[in-house]
Write an enzyme that holds these catalytic residues in place. Structure first.
Site, mmCIF file in Angstrom:
data_model
loop_
_atom_site.group_PDB
_atom_site.id
_atom_site.type_symbol
_atom_site.label_atom_id
_atom_site.label_comp_id
_atom_site.label_asym_id
_atom_site.label_seq_id
_atom_site.Cartn_x
_atom_site.Cartn_y
_atom_site.Cartn_z
ATOM 1 C CB THR A 182 52.471 24.648 37.444
ATOM 2 O OG1 THR A 182 51.742 23.444 37.152
ATOM 3 C CG2 THR A 182 51.633 25.527 38.349
ATOM 4 C CD GLU A 329 51.897 27.165 41.588
ATOM 5 O OE1 GLU A 329 52.941 27.784 41.280
ATOM 6 O OE2 GLU A 329 51.805 25.926 41.550
ATOM 7 C CE LYS A 438 63.660 13.596 57.304
ATOM 8 N NZ LYS A 438 62.279 13.445 57.656
ATOM 9 C CD1 TRP A 443 65.292 16.091 56.114
ATOM 10 C CD2 TRP A 443 64.416 18.144 56.098
ATOM 11 N NE1 TRP A 443 63.927 15.960 56.010
ATOM 12 C CE2 TRP A 443 63.368 17.201 56.004
ATOM 13 C CE3 TRP A 443 64.097 19.501 56.102
ATOM 14 C CZ2 TRP A 443 62.032 17.580 55.912
ATOM 15 C CZ3 TRP A 443 62.773 19.868 56.017
ATOM 16 C CH2 TRP A 443 61.751 18.919 55.922
HETATM 17 P P1 AMP Z 1 57.674 28.206 38.539
HETATM 18 O O1 AMP Z 1 56.288 28.118 39.001
HETATM 19 O O2 AMP Z 1 57.971 27.369 37.349
HETATM 20 O O3 AMP Z 1 58.094 29.612 38.373
HETATM 21 O O4 AMP Z 1 58.597 27.598 39.683
HETATM 22 C C1 AMP Z 1 58.560 28.067 41.000
HETATM 23 C C2 AMP Z 1 59.651 27.431 41.805
HETATM 24 O O5 AMP Z 1 60.937 27.861 41.336
HETATM 25 C C3 AMP Z 1 59.656 27.815 43.256
HETATM 26 O O6 AMP Z 1 58.715 27.087 44.001
HETATM 27 C C4 AMP Z 1 61.092 27.509 43.663
HETATM 28 O O7 AMP Z 1 61.272 26.135 43.913
HETATM 29 C C5 AMP Z 1 61.858 27.869 42.412
HETATM 30 N N1 AMP Z 1 62.432 29.221 42.551
HETATM 31 C C6 AMP Z 1 61.944 30.375 42.070
HETATM 32 N N2 AMP Z 1 62.757 31.405 42.386
HETATM 33 C C7 AMP Z 1 63.786 30.876 43.099
HETATM 34 C C8 AMP Z 1 64.950 31.419 43.730
HETATM 35 N N3 AMP Z 1 65.251 32.700 43.666
HETATM 36 N N4 AMP Z 1 65.761 30.563 44.388
HETATM 37 C C9 AMP Z 1 65.494 29.231 44.449
HETATM 38 N N5 AMP Z 1 64.423 28.671 43.864
HETATM 39 C C10 AMP Z 1 63.572 29.483 43.202
#
Ligand code: AMP
Length: 545
Positions: A182, A329, A438, A443
């Site tokens: 991650t 994940e 917040k 929110w």
């Molecule tokens: P990663 O594990 O680096 O791919 O990040 C995942 C995170 O990216 C998710 O938990 C979201 O917060 C954000 N994310 C992924 N796709 C989107 C989307 N289409 N719109 C908004 N946030 C997104």
């Protein structure tokens, strides 16, 4: 219970590869090299080279379960590693070349990588951490900008010495295939270990018409890097479909990508919103320069795709955006914002609203949102809560064993995304849990404000973050960047938002930046915005909003 009597046929990446070799041997894999020239090879070449790579790695002592790291751009050799390593029973571990060397060192040590495949063009980055990784026994250099330095092994010479047939082992489908970390903006990065089964199921569902709709006649351009969440699984789903693959190498600027989309007749391209904002700006500046008639879908995810961008592509350039949500994940695909047939009669505005949502869950991913004590919330389109997911390609635990608090006792993964879900199942992200605003106990959705700000004609990008406030604890502040040659005053930006939101949602101040800080995977880095500007409302000189 009466057990079914069908074959226990394992779901492995090996099958995808064998099928590609058998049925699509003349299909192409095109890679753009650092000097911008194009390299072409067929699936037959890809299959043969994959076998050669497996022999070379076996000769170097790679055995079942060993981690083979890659530090590479998107190109054919990276694709070969995506297949050869898991098909041998080992694990391909993609390192993110945008990380700081100290983070790469932490991750490579945590994974205990034994072999590293690195692009010659990234050698300096390797040197800044690689020699300190105690477990590394061999470094193989992909000679993209010249021969391998010194004592290291040259990828092409290694392959040239090997046979094009490899006795692939019969693998159990739950064998580990790929390790991705991650991005770790809070705490240390955590490893997610995909299996053959999760990868294959993810690829199958990705190809479905109502998911990403990949087919054999497609030409797929994964701009999303192969070092981030397996390039959204496209190197597997595109090969499963038998599609042509176009790999952009290191050239990820809008003009280079548009040229590539035109000349290679790309039908499906995928990447993060920033990239598409750049592409939209380039198309707006020169609407007739490129012929993009071949393009059928642009998959956008990783951060929220602003509605104004989706609309801009559709109305000004007849290009269709497919907005999707996922995480490292979740292998990564979780939801896709396609408009259901039953909703296709809605007004254009309502349809745009659906397409700009994060969409509804793809088959075999289940979604729910919960409040603080973990109770399921109503799907009314209004109530915010943390999104939880489960499914066969959702992590059940982290590789290193930490982060156990992200997994619930009843078998769900806590995403950390704050969302609403509506009665049709469409999910809308309002914030990352750690970025929520917040104000006076209420929110405020930063994502909704960002989307609205990005529909202002002068605004290129907007990131809304929580600033400290003496009365309200937190208030929203917007960081904005403007399109070249354009600008707007705080009053104009506020006027643009008024009427769309309750008054208390409107940002208290606007910070104009040349660039919004980002994570290594292109997301707004709000921790940095808060660090730099979090006290703006406490300063006497605050720009009123
Ligand atoms: P990663 O594990 O680096 O791919 O990040 C995942 C995170 O990216 C998710 O938990 C979201 O917060 C954000 N994310 C992924 N796709 C989107 C989307 N289409 N719109 C908004 N946030 C997104």
């Amino acid at each position: 219970m009466l057990t079914g009597q069908m074959m226990a046929f394992p779901l492995t990446i090996t099958h995808l590869w064998q099928r590609a070799r058998e049925f699509f041997s003349q299909q192409e894999v095109v890679s753009r090299l650092p000097d911008k020239s194009l390299h072409r090879q067929t699936y037959a070449d890809f299959a043969a080279r994959t076998a050669r790579l497996a022999h070379a790695l076996t000769r170097l002592g790679v055995g079942p379960g060993d981690r083979v790291a890659t530090l590479c751009w998107n190109h054919r050799q990276h694709l070969e590693a995506y297949y050869a390593v898991p098909m041998m029973g080992a694990v391909v571990h993609t390192l993110n070349l945008r990380l700081h060397p100290s983070e790469l060192l932490y991750i490579a040590r945590s994974a205990a990588d034994t072999v590293l495949i690195v692009d010659r063009s990234l050698w300096k980055l390797y040197e800044a951490f690689g020699p300190q990784v105690e477990s590394l026994r061999h470094v193989i250099v992909v000679p993209d900008t010249g021969p391998a330095p010194g004592e290291t092994l040259d990828y092409e010479s290694l392959l040239a010495a090997e046979s094009a047939e490899y006795p692939w082992p019969a693998l159990e489908e739950n064998t580990a295939a790929m390790l991705c970390y991650t991005s770790g903006t809070t705490g240390n990065p955590k490893g997610v270990l995909y299996s053959h089964r999760s990868t294959v199921l993810h690829a199958l569902v990705s190809c479905m018409t109502d998911t990403l709709s990949l087919r054999q006649s497609d030409t797929v351009l994964p701009v999303v890097p192969m070092f981030h969440a397996s390039a959204w699984g496209l190197p597997y789903s595109a090969v499963l479909a038998g599609a042509k693959l176009v790999m952009p190498g290191p050239h990820l600027d809008a003009i280079s990508l548009l040229d590539l989309m035109e000349t290679e007749k790309v039908t499906v391209a995928a990447g993060v919103p920033t990239l598409w904002l750049g592409i939209l700006a380039a198309l707006d500046a020169a609407p007739t320069r490129w012929n993009l008639a071949s393009v059928r879908s642009m998959i956008i995810g990783g951060s929220a795709a602003p509605a104004s961008m989706i609309e801009g592509f559709a109305t000004r350039h007849h290009l269709e955006v497919t907005h999707a949500w996922g995480m490292t994940e979740t292998n990564p695909l979780g939801t896709v914002a396609n408009v259901k047939h039953s909703l296709a009669g809605r007004s254009p505005e309502e349809q745009l609203h659906l397409r700009a949502s994060q969409g509804y869950a793809v088959p075999f991913v289940e979604t729910r949102h919960v409040n603080d004590p973990g109770l399921a919330l109503p799907r009314d389109g209004h109530t915010f809560g943390e999104l939880e997911v489960r499914g066969p390609w959702v992590a059940a635990s982290y590789y290193s064993g930490d982060g156990a608090d992200r997994f619930t006792a009843d078998g769900w993964f806590k995403t950390g995304d704050v969302v609403t879900l509506d009665a049709e199942g469409y999910m809308r992200i309002t914030d990352r849990a750690k970025d929520v605003i917040k104000s006076g106990g209420e929110w405020i959705s930063s994502v909704a404000l960002e989307n609205a700000l990005m529909s202002h004609p002068a605004v290129l990008e907007a990131a809304v973050f929580a600033a400290q406030h003496p009365t309200w604890t937190e208030r929203p502040v917007a960081a904005v960047t403007f399109k070249p040659g354009q600008t707007a005053t705080p009053e104009e930006l506020r006027a643009h938002l008024e009427g769309r939101f309750a008054k208390f949602w409107l940002p208290d101040a606007y910070v104009v930046l040349a660039q919004i800080p980002r994570t290594s995977t292109g997301k707004f880095l709000k921790t940095k915005l808060r660090e730099d500007h979090g006290d703006i409302l406490l300063r006497p000189s605050a720009t009123p909003g």
